[in-house]
Each structure stands twice: as structure tokens, then as C-alpha cells.
Design an enzyme around this catalytic site. Structure first.
Site, PDB file in Angstrom:
ATOM      1  N   GLY A  32      -7.826 -34.355 -41.851  1.00  0.00           N
ATOM      2  CA  GLY A  32      -9.230 -33.964 -41.921  1.00  0.00           C
ATOM      3  C   GLY A  32      -9.538 -32.974 -40.811  1.00  0.00           C
ATOM      4  O   GLY A  32      -8.689 -32.674 -39.971  1.00  0.00           O
ATOM      5  N   SER A  34     -11.106 -31.217 -37.422  1.00  0.00           N
ATOM      6  CA  SER A  34     -11.296 -31.630 -36.034  1.00  0.00           C
ATOM      7  C   SER A  34     -12.677 -32.259 -35.909  1.00  0.00           C
ATOM      8  O   SER A  34     -13.661 -31.727 -36.411  1.00  0.00           O
ATOM      9  CB  SER A  34     -11.192 -30.414 -35.111  1.00  0.00           C
ATOM     10  N   SER A  36     -13.529 -35.112 -37.268  1.00  0.00           N
ATOM     11  CA  SER A  36     -13.841 -35.972 -38.425  1.00  0.00           C
ATOM     12  C   SER A  36     -13.638 -37.446 -38.112  1.00  0.00           C
ATOM     13  O   SER A  36     -14.166 -38.320 -38.806  1.00  0.00           O
ATOM     14  CB  SER A  36     -12.988 -35.572 -39.636  1.00  0.00           C
ATOM     15  N   LYS A  38     -10.294 -38.759 -37.138  1.00  0.00           N
ATOM     16  CA  LYS A  38      -8.922 -39.176 -37.463  1.00  0.00           C
ATOM     17  C   LYS A  38      -8.310 -40.071 -36.389  1.00  0.00           C
ATOM     18  O   LYS A  38      -7.802 -41.155 -36.676  1.00  0.00           O
ATOM     19  CB  LYS A  38      -8.020 -37.943 -37.666  1.00  0.00           C
ATOM     20  N   SER A 106      -3.453 -31.279 -40.069  1.00  0.00           N
ATOM     21  CA  SER A 106      -2.508 -30.929 -41.152  1.00  0.00           C
ATOM     22  C   SER A 106      -3.254 -30.241 -42.297  1.00  0.00           C
ATOM     23  O   SER A 106      -3.414 -30.805 -43.373  1.00  0.00           O
ATOM     24  CB  SER A 106      -1.722 -32.148 -41.637  1.00  0.00           C
TER      25      SER A 106
END
Length: 198
Positions: A32, A34, A36, A38, A106
């Protein structure tokens, strides 16, 4: 690859390690934008797994760039190599019998699919950490969006470099709708339903 390099088969199999641990192994691939959530979510899941006695580990994007991927930049070729290396490291963790969480932007589907191809069917769980760009920019925990908007960071995902959202992820977690605890519960429930953990 050099024809003189031969794969040495392990005496202990992945299945042996599953039996010893009392749970299956695999990768939770958090992807996802930056900001978000993760890394926060991956660590919340990891904490729950720890409490359940599950062997697990988090590979975090920033942390990996302090060591293994220290020499890589943020251009397209380096981003591809970054994810290639992480896929291989995650595979080793899964082979060791652990559930490994990878928290990386990614941004490219092709790279994530390449990582998926390293794992047996069902052991790569792509989790789209869905959060609108506007919300990620408002959070901006590291001040990266502000720097990108000022032109201090180039090739920043979501600003001047694309993010390709997953088309068919195993899970979509809307971190702008759920608390981090609820989001972690969703992931752990998925692992139970898929018989990864008791």
C-alpha cells in the site's frame, strides 16, 4: 546462474517444521501507499501471533534498507531489486517454518507476482492496505509527502511514481475505516480460517 552451483536439499522439511511449530508457514505481503499503515498493521498482527505462540517475524521496508538493501535507491530498477530480494528473504523465513510479514510499498504488480511465484500455492497472502492518498498525506508520519511535494524526494509513490493496486488480493484492509486492532483481528481470523494457525 553458474552451472556449478547445486541446490543442497535440507534434512528437515518445511512440513517437519510445521509439525514442530503446530502451525503452517507463509508470507503476509502487506502492500500500500506510504502512510497507509502497513508497518503498524504488520506489527500489530505479529504481536497477536506472538501471544498465540506462533513463530513469526516482520520484515519492514525502512529497516531492510538499513542493512540488506542499504545500497539501493528508489528508481524503478532499484525498487524491482528491493522487492526481489525481499521475496527471497521471505521465502527463507517461510522455509524455516515461520509466518513472515513484509511491510513494503511494493508498488508494481509484476514484482508482487514474481514474489508470489516463489511460494507454494496458498502460502503467499497479499494484503492490500487500502488508504486514500489524501488520508496518507494527512497522516504523513515521516514527513515524506511534504518533501515530495516540495521536490526534495523524487520518484515518490503516489506523487510522481505510480502505485498499482492489487487486482485480486487475498485481503483488503481499509485502514481509514478500521482501528489497527480491528484490522489485525481481520488478518489473524483469516489465518485461522485458512488453517495456518489453530
Amino acid at each position: 546462474m553458474d552451472n556449478h552451483i547445486i541446490w543442497h536439499k535440507s534434512a528437515i522439511t518445511r512440513e517437519d517444521r510445521h509439525h514442530l511449530n503446530g502451525h503452517k508457514s507463509g508470507v503476509l505481503w502487506f502492500t500500500g501507499l506510504s502512510g497507509s499503515g502497513k508497518s503498524t498493521l504488520a506489527n500489530a498482527v505479529d504481536a497477536q501471533l506472538y501471544e498465540l505462540g506462533v513463530r513469526s517475524y516482520v520484515l519492514d521496508g525502512d529497516n531492510i534498507r538499513h542493512g540488506l538493501n542499504k545500497g539501493l535507491g528508489f528508481g524503478i530498477e532499484d525498487r524491482i531489486e528491493n522487492i526481489r530480494r525481499i521475496g527471497e528473504v521471505a521465502k527463507l523465513f517461510a522455509d524455516s517454518g515461520q509466518i513472515v510479514s513484509t511491510a513494503f510499498i511494493s508498488p508494481f504488480r509484476e514484482d508482487r507476482e514474481q514474489a508470489r511465484s516463489l511460494f507454494p500455492s496458498g502460502e503467499f497472502i497479499e494484503i492490500f492496505v487500502d488508504c486514500p492518498l489524501a488520508v496518507c498525506e494527512k497522516r504523513d508520519p515521516k514527513g515524506l509527502y511534504r518533501k515530495a511535494r516540495r521536490g526534495e524526494i523524487r520518484d515518490f509513490t503516489g506523487i510522481d511514481s505510480p502505485y498499482e493496486a492489487p487486482l485480486n488480493p487475498e485481503l483488503i484492509i481499509e485502514t481509514y475505516r478500521h482501528s489497527i486492532f480491528k484490522a489485525a483481528d481481520i488478518v489473524v481470523s483469516y489465518l485461522r480460517n485458512q488453517k495456518f494457525i489453530p
